[in-house]
Enzyme design. Structure first.
Site, PDB file in Angstrom:
ATOM      1  N   ASP A  40       0.867  -1.184   0.000  1.00  0.00           N
ATOM      2  CA  ASP A  40       0.000   0.000   0.000  1.00  0.00           C
ATOM      3  C   ASP A  40       0.899   1.228   0.000  1.00  0.00           C
ATOM      4  O   ASP A  40       1.758   1.374   0.860  1.00  0.00           O
ATOM      5  CB  ASP A  40      -0.886  -0.029   1.255  1.00  0.00           C
ATOM      6  N   ASP A  53      -3.523   2.121  -5.420  1.00  0.00           N
ATOM      7  CA  ASP A  53      -2.279   2.128  -4.632  1.00  0.00           C
ATOM      8  C   ASP A  53      -2.101   0.898  -3.758  1.00  0.00           C
ATOM      9  O   ASP A  53      -1.269   0.897  -2.861  1.00  0.00           O
ATOM     10  CB  ASP A  53      -2.191   3.420  -3.796  1.00  0.00           C
ATOM     11  N   GLU A  54      -2.863  -0.141  -4.043  1.00  0.00           N
ATOM     12  CA  GLU A  54      -2.857  -1.271  -3.129  1.00  0.00           C
ATOM     13  C   GLU A  54      -2.952  -2.583  -3.898  1.00  0.00           C
ATOM     14  O   GLU A  54      -3.720  -2.671  -4.857  1.00  0.00           O
ATOM     15  CB  GLU A  54      -4.112  -1.129  -2.266  1.00  0.00           C
TER      16      GLU A  54
HETATM   17  P1  TTP Z   1      -5.124   5.018   1.046  1.00  0.00           P
HETATM   18  O1  TTP Z   1      -4.101   3.973   0.770  1.00  0.00           O
HETATM   19  O2  TTP Z   1      -6.223   4.690   1.996  1.00  0.00           O
HETATM   20  O3  TTP Z   1      -4.420   6.312   1.629  1.00  0.00           O
HETATM   21  P2  TTP Z   1      -3.029   6.934   1.263  1.00  0.00           P
HETATM   22  O4  TTP Z   1      -2.251   6.104   0.313  1.00  0.00           O
HETATM   23  O5  TTP Z   1      -3.233   8.337   0.832  1.00  0.00           O
HETATM   24  O6  TTP Z   1      -2.305   6.986   2.662  1.00  0.00           O
HETATM   25  P3  TTP Z   1      -1.732   5.768   3.527  1.00  0.00           P
HETATM   26  O7  TTP Z   1      -1.972   4.529   2.748  1.00  0.00           O
HETATM   27  O8  TTP Z   1      -0.283   6.075   3.710  1.00  0.00           O
HETATM   28  O9  TTP Z   1      -2.501   5.822   4.797  1.00  0.00           O
HETATM   29  O10 TTP Z   1      -5.786   5.500  -0.291  1.00  0.00           O
HETATM   30  C1  TTP Z   1      -5.050   5.599  -1.488  1.00  0.00           C
HETATM   31  C2  TTP Z   1      -5.493   6.803  -2.284  1.00  0.00           C
HETATM   32  O11 TTP Z   1      -6.899   6.736  -2.519  1.00  0.00           O
HETATM   33  C3  TTP Z   1      -5.260   8.113  -1.559  1.00  0.00           C
HETATM   34  O12 TTP Z   1      -3.964   8.638  -1.798  1.00  0.00           O
HETATM   35  C4  TTP Z   1      -6.344   8.983  -2.088  1.00  0.00           C
HETATM   36  C5  TTP Z   1      -7.471   8.030  -2.438  1.00  0.00           C
HETATM   37  N1  TTP Z   1      -8.537   8.104  -1.405  1.00  0.00           N
HETATM   38  C6  TTP Z   1      -9.660   8.899  -1.636  1.00  0.00           C
HETATM   39  O13 TTP Z   1      -9.772   9.497  -2.703  1.00  0.00           O
HETATM   40  N2  TTP Z   1     -10.612   8.980  -0.672  1.00  0.00           N
HETATM   41  C7  TTP Z   1     -10.509   8.327   0.528  1.00  0.00           C
HETATM   42  O14 TTP Z   1     -11.390   8.455   1.398  1.00  0.00           O
HETATM   43  C8  TTP Z   1      -9.345   7.497   0.750  1.00  0.00           C
HETATM   44  C9  TTP Z   1      -9.193   6.750   2.047  1.00  0.00           C
HETATM   45  C10 TTP Z   1      -8.403   7.419  -0.236  1.00  0.00           C
HETATM   46 MG    MG Z   2      -2.062   4.075   0.616  1.00  0.00          MG
END
Ligand code: TTP
Ligand code: MG
Length: 420
Positions: free
Chosen positions: A12, A106-107
């Site tokens: 992630d 991103d995952e």
């Molecule tokens: P996440 O992996 O949940 O968040 P992140 O990568 O920004 O941060 P981290 O993993 O380090 O905690 O989500 C990935 C992307 O998805 C994030 O960069 C933006 C998008 N996203 C949204 O658009 N709305 C949301 O509510 C969430 C949680 C994520």
């Molecule tokens: Mg993330």
């Protein structure tokens, strides 16, 4: 590493959208960056770790974020760029294994069993993938390596940012015991509440049960699964072949909708766009759902399953209208959505409603024209009018340069197996 043992990795990206922005604009590095909808009702998509120190986080209202972190750098999302970077990362992962199950931009899960023997241990394997991604993209991933998907997913989150956590064989129960029960997959707020009421607070409280029977009253036929998860048992494979499960569209309005004529025009517009998406993906569907959120946040969904699959605009419109009429509420509307699910390959017949035979052909021609002359070149009256207005007024969270962005097209993707 023992060759026979299954090793699953969950990766992630850290603060994904914000990190991409910092990579593309080095002057943002080290500063709080907030990406999201910048309009009045906008929501934070993500915040860089610098911004999180101010209490800013995903899904927070943008106005609130600005109050907490006035010095932040506020940016609209650039989905195309994030998709591009996501593709790049996927390619790097493919250097290691082709058994990859992307969960979002991103995952992903990776089954790294087949390459495990090339590394001294799972830690070295994880480090190696992290380093490759960093070298190529300048981005940091957090990763978890474990005997299965459930544990790997939890592990990747435990030491964020820049985390790398391995759950060794034999340590599954110990690893989970102190975690709150909401970490178990599938435990939503409601289930969590019921479990807490019965005294199950930590995962170890479930581990202590000799079998799942005490959980049946709360969890029904899922009890066994939860009991197994609590013990770190999860045999689901990494699914690299995925199919689209539903296609839909929803919109949050900057100004609440009250006029029934305008609301109906929204259904017309949604049905038109949805039909186009279905044709583009070459699928039909049987279940049509509407979603309505009123200005007091009451959110209702209603669905109807047809006896035969369709991708017809007029059928979807009729069903949406019927479902909407049945709600019978007279309150300002904040959000509308229309989704088709239970997708199948196209079938030739479609005689649910009395429709002219040549309509299917007409729809195809429209698509072809739109492809050549742009999306809005040829659309039926109300839809055209709506699209024009949408450009100024009804932009989504993400809408930017007068185009309805892909963000409000909901593509729900599930592994093939779950679909069967
Ligand atoms: P996440 O992996 O949940 O968040 P992140 O990568 O920004 O941060 P981290 O993993 O380090 O905690 O989500 C990935 C992307 O998805 C994030 O960069 C933006 C998008 N996203 C949204 O658009 N709305 C949301 O509510 C969430 C949680 C994520
Ligand atoms: Mg993330």
């Amino acid at each position: 590493m023992n060759k026979m043992r299954r090793w699953i990795m969950h990766v992630d990206m850290d603060a994904f959208y914000a990190s991409v922005e910092q990579g593309d604009h080095p002057e943002y590095k080290g500063h709080p960056v907030i990406v999201g909808g910048l309009s009045a009702r906008g929501v934070v998509a993500t915040a860089s770790y610098e911004a999180r120190k101010f209490g800013v986080h995903s899904a927070m209202g943008m106005e609130r974020a600005r109050k907490l972190c006035p010095q932040g750098i506020y940016l609209w999302p650039r989905m195309d760029r994030y998709k591009e970077v996501s593709g790049q990362i996927h390619k790097i992962m493919e250097e290691f294994t082709d058994c990859i199950e992307p969960l979002s931009l991103d995952e992903a899960f990776l089954d790294v069993t087949g390459i495990a023997h090339k590394f001294i241990g799972p830690m070295a394997l994880g480090r190696s993938i992290k380093e490759r991604v960093f070298q190529e993209t300048g981005l940091i991933i957090s990763a978890g390596l474990a005997p299965n998907k459930f544990l790997a997913k939890i592990a990747s989150d435990l030491d964020k940012p820049n985390g790398l956590v391995v759950v060794p064989y034999g340590k599954e129960v110990e690893f989970l015991q102190e975690l709150p029960i909401k970490r178990l997959w599938g435990v939503g707020r409601q289930t969590e509440k019921l479990l807490l009421e019965q005294g199950y607070k930590k995962i170890k409280d479930i581990q202590n049960l000799s079998d799942e029977r005490p959980l049946i009253a709360i969890l029904g036929n899922q009890a066994r699964r939860f009991w197994e998860l609590a013990r770190g048992i999860d045999s689901r494979p990494v699914e690299s072949d995925r199919v689209v499960q539903s296609i839909g569209r929803e919109e949050t309005y900057e100004t609440d909708l009250v006029d029934e004529g305008l609301i109906d025009r929204e259904w017309q517009y949604f049905a038109n766009r949805l039909a186009k998406s279905l044709r583009k993906h070459n699928v039909m569907g049987t279940t049509i759902s509407i979603k309505v959120r009123y200005n007091d946040f009451l959110t209702l969904t209603r669905q109807k399953t047809l006896s035969i699959p369709t991708n017809r605009e007029d059928v979807m419109l009729e069903v949406a209208r019927l479902l909407y009429a049945k709600l019978g509420k007279n309150k300002p509307i904040r959000l509308l959505g229309l989704t088709m699910s239970h997708l199948t390959a196209p079938v030739s017949q479609d005689s649910l409603f009395e429709i002219r035979k040549d309509e299917g052909a007409l729809a195809l021609t429209l698509d072809q024209l739109q492809e050549r002359f742009g999306d809005m070149a040829i659309v039926k009256g109300a839809v055209w009018e709506r699209a024009q207005e949408g450009i100024g007024r009804n932009r989504m969270l993400w809408g930017k340069e007068g185009k309805l962005s892909s963000q409000n097209i909901l593509l729900n993707i599930k592994p093939e197996e779950e679909k069967r």
